[in-house]
Design a protein around this motif. Structure first.
Motif, PDB file in Angstrom:
ATOM      1  N   THR A 100       0.842  -1.199   0.000  1.00  0.00           N
ATOM      2  CA  THR A 100       0.000   0.000   0.000  1.00  0.00           C
ATOM      3  C   THR A 100       0.877   1.248   0.000  1.00  0.00           C
ATOM      4  OG1 THR A 100      -0.108   0.150   2.405  1.00  0.00           O
ATOM      5  CG2 THR A 100      -1.828  -1.175   1.310  1.00  0.00           C
ATOM      6  N   VAL A 101       0.274   2.339  -0.424  1.00  0.00           N
ATOM      7  CA  VAL A 101       0.968   3.626  -0.368  1.00  0.00           C
ATOM      8  C   VAL A 101       1.378   3.911   1.069  1.00  0.00           C
ATOM      9  CG1 VAL A 101       0.638   6.130  -0.611  1.00  0.00           C
ATOM     10  CG2 VAL A 101      -0.122   4.573  -2.431  1.00  0.00           C
ATOM     11  N   GLU A 102       0.500   3.609   2.022  1.00  0.00           N
ATOM     12  CA  GLU A 102       0.804   3.825   3.433  1.00  0.00           C
ATOM     13  C   GLU A 102       2.059   3.055   3.847  1.00  0.00           C
ATOM     14  OE1 GLU A 102      -1.693   3.929   7.528  1.00  0.00           O
ATOM     15  OE2 GLU A 102      -2.067   2.199   6.232  1.00  0.00           O
ATOM     16  N   ARG A 103       2.187   1.817   3.397  1.00  0.00           N
ATOM     17  CA  ARG A 103       3.363   0.999   3.736  1.00  0.00           C
ATOM     18  C   ARG A 103       4.625   1.567   3.094  1.00  0.00           C
ATOM     19  NH1 ARG A 103       6.270  -1.304   7.126  1.00  0.00           N
ATOM     20  NH2 ARG A 103       7.445  -3.083   6.410  1.00  0.00           N
ATOM     21  N   VAL A 104       4.530   2.034   1.863  1.00  0.00           N
ATOM     22  CA  VAL A 104       5.679   2.645   1.185  1.00  0.00           C
ATOM     23  C   VAL A 104       6.201   3.821   2.017  1.00  0.00           C
ATOM     24  CG1 VAL A 104       6.381   4.008  -0.835  1.00  0.00           C
ATOM     25  CG2 VAL A 104       5.054   1.910  -1.137  1.00  0.00           C
ATOM     26  N   ASP A 111       8.745  10.666   1.418  1.00  0.00           N
ATOM     27  CA  ASP A 111       7.851  11.565   2.158  1.00  0.00           C
ATOM     28  C   ASP A 111       6.453  11.654   1.572  1.00  0.00           C
ATOM     29  OD1 ASP A 111       9.779  12.598   4.101  1.00  0.00           O
ATOM     30  OD2 ASP A 111      10.740  13.541   2.372  1.00  0.00           O
ATOM     31  N   ALA A 112       6.325  11.444   0.258  1.00  0.00           N
ATOM     32  CA  ALA A 112       5.033  11.617  -0.392  1.00  0.00           C
ATOM     33  C   ALA A 112       4.988  10.829  -1.689  1.00  0.00           C
ATOM     34  CB  ALA A 112       4.771  13.093  -0.683  1.00  0.00           C
ATOM     35  N   VAL A 113       3.763  10.492  -2.105  1.00  0.00           N
ATOM     36  CA  VAL A 113       3.509   9.864  -3.402  1.00  0.00           C
ATOM     37  C   VAL A 113       2.550  10.784  -4.143  1.00  0.00           C
ATOM     38  CG1 VAL A 113       2.522   7.875  -4.610  1.00  0.00           C
ATOM     39  CG2 VAL A 113       3.837   7.529  -2.497  1.00  0.00           C
ATOM     40  N   THR A 114       2.892  11.096  -5.386  1.00  0.00           N
ATOM     41  CA  THR A 114       1.994  11.866  -6.240  1.00  0.00           C
ATOM     42  C   THR A 114       1.626  10.997  -7.431  1.00  0.00           C
ATOM     43  OG1 THR A 114       3.789  12.849  -7.531  1.00  0.00           O
ATOM     44  CG2 THR A 114       3.062  14.067  -5.590  1.00  0.00           C
ATOM     45  N   VAL A 115       0.453  11.267  -8.000  1.00  0.00           N
ATOM     46  CA  VAL A 115      -0.029  10.455  -9.113  1.00  0.00           C
ATOM     47  C   VAL A 115      -0.241  11.345 -10.326  1.00  0.00           C
ATOM     48  CG1 VAL A 115      -1.802   8.857  -9.906  1.00  0.00           C
ATOM     49  CG2 VAL A 115      -1.161   8.901  -7.481  1.00  0.00           C
ATOM     50  N   LEU A 116       0.421  10.998 -11.421  1.00  0.00           N
ATOM     51  CA  LEU A 116       0.261  11.737 -12.671  1.00  0.00           C
ATOM     52  C   LEU A 116      -1.164  11.588 -13.187  1.00  0.00           C
ATOM     53  CD1 LEU A 116       3.521  10.782 -14.599  1.00  0.00           C
ATOM     54  CD2 LEU A 116       2.996  12.937 -13.477  1.00  0.00           C
ATOM     55  N   VAL A 145       9.976  12.509  -3.051  1.00  0.00           N
ATOM     56  CA  VAL A 145       8.640  12.299  -3.611  1.00  0.00           C
ATOM     57  C   VAL A 145       8.696  11.236  -4.706  1.00  0.00           C
ATOM     58  CG1 VAL A 145       6.710  13.401  -4.812  1.00  0.00           C
ATOM     59  CG2 VAL A 145       8.026  14.690  -3.110  1.00  0.00           C
ATOM     60  N   LEU A 146       7.810  10.246  -4.583  1.00  0.00           N
ATOM     61  CA  LEU A 146       7.682   9.219  -5.608  1.00  0.00           C
ATOM     62  C   LEU A 146       6.539   9.600  -6.536  1.00  0.00           C
ATOM     63  CD1 LEU A 146       8.363   6.443  -6.826  1.00  0.00           C
ATOM     64  CD2 LEU A 146       6.642   5.480  -5.271  1.00  0.00           C
ATOM     65  N   THR A 147       6.831   9.676  -7.820  1.00  0.00           N
ATOM     66  CA  THR A 147       5.794   9.917  -8.814  1.00  0.00           C
ATOM     67  C   THR A 147       5.312   8.565  -9.319  1.00  0.00           C
ATOM     68  OG1 THR A 147       6.808  12.003  -9.457  1.00  0.00           O
ATOM     69  CG2 THR A 147       5.259  11.020 -11.020  1.00  0.00           C
ATOM     70  N   ALA A 148       3.990   8.373  -9.261  1.00  0.00           N
ATOM     71  CA  ALA A 148       3.374   7.120  -9.693  1.00  0.00           C
ATOM     72  C   ALA A 148       2.367   7.424 -10.792  1.00  0.00           C
ATOM     73  CB  ALA A 148       2.697   6.436  -8.512  1.00  0.00           C
ATOM     74  N   MET A 149       1.882   6.358 -11.418  1.00  0.00           N
ATOM     75  CA  MET A 149       0.838   6.505 -12.427  1.00  0.00           C
ATOM     76  C   MET A 149      -0.168   5.375 -12.251  1.00  0.00           C
ATOM     77  SD  MET A 149       3.014   5.683 -15.819  1.00  0.00           S
ATOM     78  CE  MET A 149       3.861   4.127 -16.027  1.00  0.00           C
ATOM     79  N   PRO A 150      -1.403   5.617 -12.703  1.00  0.00           N
ATOM     80  CA  PRO A 150      -2.439   4.594 -12.558  1.00  0.00           C
ATOM     81  C   PRO A 150      -2.080   3.334 -13.341  1.00  0.00           C
ATOM     82  CG  PRO A 150      -3.403   6.738 -13.064  1.00  0.00           C
ATOM     83  CD  PRO A 150      -1.922   6.871 -13.255  1.00  0.00           C
ATOM     84  N   ALA A 151      -2.496   2.186 -12.778  1.00  0.00           N
ATOM     85  CA  ALA A 151      -2.279   0.886 -13.411  1.00  0.00           C
ATOM     86  C   ALA A 151      -3.589   0.105 -13.350  1.00  0.00           C
ATOM     87  CB  ALA A 151      -1.162   0.140 -12.693  1.00  0.00           C
ATOM     88  N   ALA A 152      -3.567  -1.078 -13.888  1.00  0.00           N
ATOM     89  CA  ALA A 152      -4.758  -1.926 -13.921  1.00  0.00           C
ATOM     90  C   ALA A 152      -5.298  -2.193 -12.517  1.00  0.00           C
ATOM     91  CB  ALA A 152      -4.430  -3.249 -14.609  1.00  0.00           C
ATOM     92  N   GLY A 153      -6.612  -2.294 -12.422  1.00  0.00           N
ATOM     93  CA  GLY A 153      -7.249  -2.659 -11.168  1.00  0.00           C
ATOM     94  C   GLY A 153      -7.223  -1.595 -10.096  1.00  0.00           C
ATOM     95  N   GLY A 154      -6.986  -0.355 -10.474  1.00  0.00           N
ATOM     96  CA  GLY A 154      -6.970   0.723  -9.498  1.00  0.00           C
ATOM     97  C   GLY A 154      -5.663   0.852  -8.736  1.00  0.00           C
ATOM     98  N   ALA A 155      -4.679   0.056  -9.091  1.00  0.00           N
ATOM     99  CA  ALA A 155      -3.365   0.127  -8.444  1.00  0.00           C
ATOM    100  C   ALA A 155      -2.548   1.264  -9.054  1.00  0.00           C
ATOM    101  CB  ALA A 155      -2.619  -1.198  -8.602  1.00  0.00           C
TER     102      ALA A 155
END
Length: 171
Positions: A100-104, A111-116, A145-155
């Protein structure tokens, strides 16, 4: 807190080589007191990737400097910029598989996760992040800061892929 950063410009041309060098140093050198190992794109007349190592104590930084100089590297004080891409950081080795993002955030120095392409604000802490065993956050305004992007299944997945297809080999 005072940090002591060193930069090595080994003339590397790509991020993969810089990552490899940082991991090799982590395996070969006594870097226990080094907290961060980052890559930095150098865009001057000779584009390349430099690496920085940051320690909490001046003595640790000096010991690392001495070892690298003894190996023939030119080492300078400080980081080349404030936006390094972190390869070595506290908790990096724990970021494997899906979590989970919380675990990361709780298991690492991130410090933070952002989603494109997402609504403003952080993602739900319960959202799954498929790490692909390759998590490279960047420094932004003094925060990792970790930049993430949407993936299959809402992950989510980290924006940077582990094995990118080279598109600009001579960047």
């Amino acid at each position: 807190m005072t940090w002591y950063a060193l930069t090595v410009d080994a003339g590397l041309r790509d991020l993969r080589s810089a990552d490899h060098l940082l991991h090799a140093w982590a395996a070969e050198l006594p870097l226990a007191e080094v907290v961060f190992g980052c890559t930095h794109l150098v865009r001057d007349g000779r584009p390349r990737v430099a690496v920085s190592l940051t320690a909490r104590e001046a003595e640790s930084a000096q010991a690392v400097r001495d070892l690298l100089v003894a190996r023939g590297y030119a080492v300078t004080d400080g980081a080349p910029d404030s936006v390094g891409r972190a390869v070595l950081y506290p908790g990096a080795d724990a970021l494997r598989g899906t979590m989970t993002v919380e675990r990361v955030l709780s298991a690492s120095a991130i410090d933070a996760v952002t989603v494109l392409g997402a609504a403003p604000g952080p993602p739900d802490p319960a959202t799954s992040l498929v790490t692909r065993d390759h998590v490279r956050p960047q420094w932004r305004d003094g925060r990792l800061v970790l930049t993430a992007m949407p993936a299959a299944g809402g992950a989510l997945v980290p924006f940077e892929v582990p094995d990118p297809t080279p598109c600009c080999a001579d960047h």
